[in-house]
Write a protein that holds these residues in place. Sequence first.
Motif, PDB file in Angstrom:
ATOM      1  N   GLN A 274      50.041  62.518  61.130  1.00 47.21           N
ATOM      2  CA  GLN A 274      48.769  62.322  61.804  1.00 47.21           C
ATOM      3  C   GLN A 274      48.804  62.863  63.232  1.00 47.21           C
ATOM      4  O   GLN A 274      49.791  62.685  63.947  1.00 47.21           O
ATOM      5  CB  GLN A 274      48.397  60.841  61.824  1.00 47.21           C
ATOM      6  N   ARG A 275      47.709  63.501  63.643  1.00 47.46           N
ATOM      7  CA  ARG A 275      47.594  64.015  65.013  1.00 47.46           C
ATOM      8  C   ARG A 275      47.206  62.859  65.947  1.00 47.46           C
ATOM      9  O   ARG A 275      46.038  62.524  66.105  1.00 47.46           O
ATOM     10  CB  ARG A 275      46.570  65.143  65.090  1.00 47.46           C
ATOM     11  N   VAL A 276      48.228  62.279  66.549  1.00 44.52           N
ATOM     12  CA  VAL A 276      48.068  61.205  67.525  1.00 44.52           C
ATOM     13  C   VAL A 276      48.821  61.632  68.782  1.00 44.52           C
ATOM     14  O   VAL A 276      49.941  62.147  68.687  1.00 44.52           O
ATOM     15  CB  VAL A 276      48.631  59.869  66.986  1.00 44.52           C
ATOM     16  N   ILE A 277      48.224  61.429  69.937  1.00 49.94           N
ATOM     17  CA  ILE A 277      48.830  61.911  71.182  1.00 49.94           C
ATOM     18  C   ILE A 277      49.141  60.725  72.089  1.00 49.94           C
ATOM     19  O   ILE A 277      48.243  59.990  72.504  1.00 49.94           O
ATOM     20  CB  ILE A 277      47.902  62.905  71.906  1.00 49.94           C
ATOM     21  N   HIS A 278      50.428  60.536  72.368  1.00 49.93           N
ATOM     22  CA  HIS A 278      50.881  59.472  73.265  1.00 49.93           C
ATOM     23  C   HIS A 278      51.196  60.080  74.627  1.00 49.93           C
ATOM     24  O   HIS A 278      52.013  61.004  74.731  1.00 49.93           O
ATOM     25  CB  HIS A 278      52.126  58.785  72.698  1.00 49.93           C
ATOM     26  N   VAL A 279      50.558  59.577  75.657  1.00 44.53           N
ATOM     27  CA  VAL A 279      50.801  60.041  77.021  1.00 44.53           C
ATOM     28  C   VAL A 279      51.606  58.958  77.739  1.00 44.53           C
ATOM     29  O   VAL A 279      51.082  57.891  78.057  1.00 44.53           O
ATOM     30  CB  VAL A 279      49.483  60.317  77.766  1.00 44.53           C
ATOM     31  N   PHE A 280      52.872  59.232  77.942  1.00 47.93           N
ATOM     32  CA  PHE A 280      53.763  58.259  78.586  1.00 47.93           C
ATOM     33  C   PHE A 280      54.049  58.713  80.013  1.00 47.93           C
ATOM     34  O   PHE A 280      54.512  59.836  80.244  1.00 47.93           O
ATOM     35  CB  PHE A 280      55.074  58.141  77.805  1.00 47.93           C
ATOM     36  N   THR A 281      53.784  57.845  80.972  1.00 48.47           N
ATOM     37  CA  THR A 281      53.981  58.180  82.382  1.00 48.47           C
ATOM     38  C   THR A 281      55.166  57.407  82.950  1.00 48.47           C
ATOM     39  O   THR A 281      55.805  56.619  82.258  1.00 48.47           O
ATOM     40  CB  THR A 281      52.724  57.848  83.185  1.00 48.47           C
ATOM     41  N   HIS A 282      55.465  57.657  84.243  1.00 50.89           N
ATOM     42  CA  HIS A 282      56.561  56.960  84.926  1.00 50.89           C
ATOM     43  C   HIS A 282      57.848  57.126  84.118  1.00 50.89           C
ATOM     44  O   HIS A 282      58.454  56.164  83.659  1.00 50.89           O
ATOM     45  CB  HIS A 282      56.224  55.478  85.119  1.00 50.89           C
ATOM     46  N   ASP A 283      58.272  58.402  83.970  1.00 53.37           N
ATOM     47  CA  ASP A 283      59.253  58.754  82.939  1.00 53.37           C
ATOM     48  C   ASP A 283      60.708  58.720  83.389  1.00 53.37           C
ATOM     49  O   ASP A 283      61.571  59.214  82.670  1.00 53.37           O
ATOM     50  CB  ASP A 283      58.928  60.139  82.379  1.00 53.37           C
ATOM     51  N   SER A 284      61.016  58.161  84.573  1.00 51.66           N
ATOM     52  CA  SER A 284      62.418  58.147  85.012  1.00 51.66           C
ATOM     53  C   SER A 284      62.610  57.116  86.115  1.00 51.66           C
ATOM     54  O   SER A 284      61.668  56.414  86.502  1.00 51.66           O
ATOM     55  CB  SER A 284      62.827  59.532  85.536  1.00 51.66           C
ATOM     56  N   ILE A 285      63.827  57.066  86.639  1.00 50.03           N
ATOM     57  CA  ILE A 285      64.100  56.193  87.777  1.00 50.03           C
ATOM     58  C   ILE A 285      63.266  56.578  88.988  1.00 50.03           C
ATOM     59  O   ILE A 285      63.150  55.797  89.947  1.00 50.03           O
ATOM     60  CB  ILE A 285      65.594  56.208  88.168  1.00 50.03           C
ATOM     61  N   GLY A 286      62.646  57.755  88.956  1.00 47.04           N
ATOM     62  CA  GLY A 286      61.794  58.189  90.051  1.00 47.04           C
ATOM     63  C   GLY A 286      60.594  57.295  90.284  1.00 47.04           C
ATOM     64  O   GLY A 286      59.950  57.386  91.327  1.00 47.04           O
ATOM     65  N   LEU A 287      60.282  56.393  89.337  1.00 45.45           N
ATOM     66  CA  LEU A 287      59.143  55.496  89.552  1.00 45.45           C
ATOM     67  C   LEU A 287      59.429  54.482  90.655  1.00 45.45           C
ATOM     68  O   LEU A 287      58.512  53.929  91.259  1.00 45.45           O
ATOM     69  CB  LEU A 287      58.725  54.799  88.265  1.00 45.45           C
ATOM     70  N   GLY A 288      60.725  54.199  90.919  1.00 38.15           N
ATOM     71  CA  GLY A 288      61.066  53.436  92.114  1.00 38.15           C
ATOM     72  C   GLY A 288      61.183  51.941  91.962  1.00 38.15           C
ATOM     73  O   GLY A 288      61.903  51.438  91.100  1.00 38.15           O
ATOM     74  N   GLU A 289      60.417  51.206  92.803  1.00 42.36           N
ATOM     75  CA  GLU A 289      60.697  49.791  93.068  1.00 42.36           C
ATOM     76  C   GLU A 289      60.458  48.850  91.896  1.00 42.36           C
ATOM     77  O   GLU A 289      60.896  47.692  91.958  1.00 42.36           O
ATOM     78  CB  GLU A 289      59.873  49.315  94.278  1.00 42.36           C
ATOM     79  N   ASP A 290      59.761  49.264  90.850  1.00 41.95           N
ATOM     80  CA  ASP A 290      59.585  48.375  89.699  1.00 41.95           C
ATOM     81  C   ASP A 290      60.906  48.023  89.036  1.00 41.95           C
ATOM     82  O   ASP A 290      60.994  47.050  88.291  1.00 41.95           O
ATOM     83  CB  ASP A 290      58.650  49.004  88.659  1.00 41.95           C
ATOM     84  N   GLY A 291      61.913  48.816  89.290  1.00 44.58           N
ATOM     85  CA  GLY A 291      63.260  48.461  88.861  1.00 44.58           C
ATOM     86  C   GLY A 291      63.607  48.865  87.448  1.00 44.58           C
ATOM     87  O   GLY A 291      62.820  49.491  86.736  1.00 44.58           O
TER      88      GLY A 291
ATOM     89  N   GLY B 158      47.764  71.507  75.119  1.00 35.91           N
ATOM     90  CA  GLY B 158      47.229  72.470  74.164  1.00 35.91           C
ATOM     91  C   GLY B 158      47.957  72.437  72.837  1.00 35.91           C
ATOM     92  O   GLY B 158      47.336  72.460  71.763  1.00 35.91           O
ATOM     93  N   MET B 159      49.283  72.347  72.900  1.00 39.76           N
ATOM     94  CA  MET B 159      50.065  72.279  71.675  1.00 39.76           C
ATOM     95  C   MET B 159      49.792  70.986  70.915  1.00 39.76           C
ATOM     96  O   MET B 159      49.685  70.973  69.686  1.00 39.76           O
ATOM     97  CB  MET B 159      51.548  72.402  72.008  1.00 39.76           C
ATOM     98  N   ALA B 160      49.661  69.881  71.640  1.00 37.59           N
ATOM     99  CA  ALA B 160      49.399  68.594  70.989  1.00 37.59           C
ATOM    100  C   ALA B 160      48.061  68.614  70.255  1.00 37.59           C
ATOM    101  O   ALA B 160      47.933  68.039  69.165  1.00 37.59           O
ATOM    102  CB  ALA B 160      49.427  67.475  72.024  1.00 37.59           C
ATOM    103  N   LEU B 161      47.070  69.282  70.826  1.00 36.65           N
ATOM    104  CA  LEU B 161      45.751  69.337  70.206  1.00 36.65           C
ATOM    105  C   LEU B 161      45.728  70.234  68.978  1.00 36.65           C
ATOM    106  O   LEU B 161      44.971  69.983  68.032  1.00 36.65           O
ATOM    107  CB  LEU B 161      44.723  69.827  71.223  1.00 36.65           C
ATOM    108  N   THR B 162      46.563  71.267  68.983  1.00 37.77           N
ATOM    109  CA  THR B 162      46.540  72.215  67.869  1.00 37.77           C
ATOM    110  C   THR B 162      47.465  71.818  66.725  1.00 37.77           C
ATOM    111  O   THR B 162      47.345  72.377  65.627  1.00 37.77           O
ATOM    112  CB  THR B 162      46.921  73.629  68.349  1.00 37.77           C
ATOM    113  N   GLN B 163      48.378  70.868  66.974  1.00 36.90           N
ATOM    114  CA  GLN B 163      49.279  70.421  65.899  1.00 36.90           C
ATOM    115  C   GLN B 163      48.553  69.383  65.050  1.00 36.90           C
ATOM    116  O   GLN B 163      48.619  68.177  65.314  1.00 36.90           O
ATOM    117  CB  GLN B 163      50.562  69.840  66.494  1.00 36.90           C
ATOM    118  N   THR B 164      47.865  69.815  64.032  1.00 35.82           N
ATOM    119  CA  THR B 164      47.001  68.922  63.267  1.00 35.82           C
ATOM    120  C   THR B 164      47.759  68.025  62.299  1.00 35.82           C
ATOM    121  O   THR B 164      47.172  67.081  61.757  1.00 35.82           O
ATOM    122  CB  THR B 164      45.966  69.744  62.480  1.00 35.82           C
ATOM    123  N   ASP B 165      49.039  68.297  62.063  1.00 35.56           N
ATOM    124  CA  ASP B 165      49.778  67.527  61.061  1.00 35.56           C
ATOM    125  C   ASP B 165      50.979  66.791  61.644  1.00 35.56           C
ATOM    126  O   ASP B 165      51.892  66.422  60.912  1.00 35.56           O
ATOM    127  CB  ASP B 165      50.235  68.428  59.920  1.00 35.56           C
TER     128      ASP B 165
END
Length: 267
Positions: free
Chosen positions: A40-57, A91-98
């Motif tokens: 299924q073409r589902v797109i997950h956008v995950f942010t704050h992807d490393s220790i670079g996010l900082g004080e949240d620990g 763009g790639m996420a939108l075109t990958q229909t399967d």
Amino acid sequence: MAAIMNGVALHGGLIPFGGTFLTFSDYSRNAIRMAALMHQRVIHVFTHDSIGLGEDGPTHQPVEHAASLRLIPHLDVWRPGDECETFAAWGMALTQTDRPSALLLSRQNLAAQPRTPEQVLAIRRGGYVLSDRPNARAVIIATGSELALAMTAQVQLDARGLPVRVVSMPSTSVFDRQPADYQRSVLMSERPRVAAGAGVTRVAVEAGVTRLWAAYGCSAVVGLDQFGESAPGPALMQAYGFTPEHLCQVLVDEVERAEGHLLQSSN
């Protein structure tokens, strides 16, 4: 949220996408796996992807999550290094229909990298040569927020007499599907080493666990095989060795070990 997105995709007529911190992909994992299993073409956008996010620990700082998602069959995982690569990933996420896609984005601002039109097109192959040097003796493979770090290290290594190629690999998932000759050309796996004749030295840099990169012939990785701390993001990056200076020293050490002679000092 992730399960609802699967339902929307199965219903049809819409392209579902959702967003949360990358560390919370743990809670979405079963639904992500089901989307991949169901094609299924589902797109997950995950942010704050490393220790670079900082004080949240460390509870909010992903370490193993990118590697964990890359293990899911039929899921395209992207960790773009700037705006241009992010556009390409969308763009790639939108075109990958399967198949579903996961975009892993940083919290911090990332510098835009110069590219030729050909390089912009090559982003869609998952990995490509972003910056090269004549007679390059080593390769730096970088993803995401560490791409700018690799570019800075390349310039510093020029001053030390060590020409290196910088490969951006925003998606190992997509790169792994490319023809073998393309993969070899990007990673310089067919070029003999200057002295030892065993293959060009490769070092990866990514703010996450390191074991993945052995598959790409890397003899060393500037990565993170432990949890982070609660502190400002730039301070954490410095403390854990994500600096151009540390990356340069790792490259120099690896090339010296492989070629059997010392390179010039940076002083």
